[in-house]
Scaffold this active site. Structure first.
Site, PDB file in Angstrom:
ATOM      1  N   TYR A 133       5.863  71.617  45.173  1.00 25.85           N
ATOM      2  CA  TYR A 133       5.639  72.264  46.197  1.00 25.85           C
ATOM      3  C   TYR A 133       4.083  73.161  46.063  1.00 25.85           C
ATOM      4  O   TYR A 133       3.560  74.248  45.973  1.00 25.85           O
ATOM      5  CB  TYR A 133       6.773  73.799  46.391  1.00 25.85           C
ATOM      6  N   LYS A 180      17.259  65.127  38.297  1.00 22.20           N
ATOM      7  CA  LYS A 180      17.772  63.511  38.430  1.00 22.20           C
ATOM      8  C   LYS A 180      16.477  63.141  36.874  1.00 22.20           C
ATOM      9  O   LYS A 180      16.232  62.484  37.440  1.00 22.20           O
ATOM     10  CB  LYS A 180      16.352  63.372  39.828  1.00 22.20           C
ATOM     11  N   ASP A 213      21.747  64.329  43.343  1.00 24.94           N
ATOM     12  CA  ASP A 213      22.424  63.496  44.361  1.00 24.94           C
ATOM     13  C   ASP A 213      24.263  63.324  44.123  1.00 24.94           C
ATOM     14  O   ASP A 213      24.601  63.770  45.513  1.00 24.94           O
ATOM     15  CB  ASP A 213      22.258  61.631  44.475  1.00 24.94           C
ATOM     16  N   ASP A 237      15.057  73.851  47.573  1.00 28.98           N
ATOM     17  CA  ASP A 237      14.721  74.389  49.236  1.00 28.98           C
ATOM     18  C   ASP A 237      16.630  72.963  50.050  1.00 28.98           C
ATOM     19  O   ASP A 237      16.274  73.625  50.655  1.00 28.98           O
ATOM     20  CB  ASP A 237      13.748  73.544  49.405  1.00 28.98           C
TER      21      ASP A 237
END
Length: 342
Positions: A133, A180, A213, A237
């Site tokens: 972002y 991740k 995930d 988010d």
């Protein structure tokens, strides 16, 4: 949170950004609820949003930013953002301009609100100023666009320490860093390493680590295993909306954006232009955000009364708005909340 947010023991100044769509309606409802608990507030309404862009060439004029800086505290309605073009998100501009580095979204089950789970009680802590972002995008060549994910040691350590301090303050025993790093070994690897470093200063709080995930799957299997989730900007988010779905949706989940100098409290849902002006919107998210604002201002008793009134109102299905499967409107639900504060 900064002491600069305080005006005096008797009165608080609060900047108000009503926003777009249903924003003005639900924000006015929240202001009525705050006033009903006897907290002295000096409201300063300022323009921000998609309509403002047409007049000023920006969705977030300097007048709005300066009002938030002066007050130190703001109550904000939803602001629409064009998809795939148009102006930069006013929400991102606000967070970056005021260095509101921590997005905090408590997610709790509410009595009487239909959901798939009971007893959910977790907090999303999202880094709010960088990551994907950061807004650093460019076209490399025809048909190829590059977007840069910026992760810094400074911002990662700051948000990690914030999450652990929140856990200590609320008596929570575990912070789970979501990442991740198995794929993005440098960027998410740095974020994860900073979480580990921050954890050393909070030995009574356990640090958990989970790949993004897997975290999404675990949340819809058993959200009770999580207490505080620490995430970067994009992951936070996405998962904050997922978590809202665990307890009834975005209409019942509050949010705040906190920095060293300012704090902005907001409903996390969108501007819902399709029902704007129809008095159908659910005001609970912004009302509960206003309760978080009062807690920030040291008005804990008033904040607790508002939360209790919202819970009491929602415990009766007759007060459920359309998003909760009912037929109540904005005014009837607001009046039900106010009735419990008399």
């Amino acid at each position: 949170m900064s002491s600069k947010a305080r005006i005096s023991p008797a009165s608080h100044r609060v900047a108000v950004l009503p926003g777009d769509g249903i924003g003005p309606e639900v924000v006015d409802a929240a202001m009525r609820v705050v006033e009903s608990v006897g907290v002295a507030v000096e409201w300063e309404k300022v323009e921000a949003g998609a309509d403002v862009f047409e007049k000023h060439g920006t969705p977030l004029p300097d007048a709005a930013l300066n009002a938030v800086r002066r007050a130190g505290v703001a109550l904000k309605g939803p602001i629409g953002t064009p998809v795939g073009g148009g102006f930069k998100s006013a929400n991102v501009l606000l967070r970056q301009s005021l260095d509101l580095f921590a997005c905090v979204r408590p997610v709790r089950s509410l009595p009487g609100v239909p959901s798939r789970f009971e007893g959910v009680d977790l907090v999303i802590v999202r880094e709010n100023t960088e990551g994907l972002y950061s807004g650093l995008e460019h076209r490399v060549t025809a048909g190829v666009v590059e977007s840069l994910k910026v992760v810094t040691e400074f911002a990662s350590l700051r948000i990690a320490r914030f999450a652990f301090a929140l856990a200590r303050r609320e008596g929570r025993k575990r912070v789970t860093a979501v990442h991740k790093a198995n794929i993005m070994k440098l960027s998410d690897g740095l974020f994860l390493e900073c979480a580990r470093r921050a954890a050393r200063d909070f030995p009574e709080i356990e640090l958990g680590e989970i790949i993004i995930d897997n975290c999404a799957m675990q949340l819809v299997r058993d959200p009770g295993q999580f207490e505080v989730l620490l995430l970067d900007n994009l992951y936070g988010d996405i998962l904050s909306d997922l978590c809202a779905g665990l307890v009834g949706g975005l209409g019942v989940v509050p949010g705040s954006n906190v920095g060293e100098e300012c704090a902005v409290f907001e409903a996390v849902h969108g501007s819902a232009p399709d029902i704007a002006g129809k008095r159908l919107a659910n005001p609970c998210a912004i009302v509960l955000s206003a309760a978080l604002m009062l807690e920030h201002l040291g008005e804990s008793a008033a904040a607790a009364r508002i939360v209790g009134a919202v819970h009491g109102a929602l415990s009766d299905p007759a007060n459920h708005t359309g998003d909760l499967g009912g037929s109540a409107g904005l005014d009837s639900l607001t009046n039900a909340i106010l009735g419990r504060l008399e």
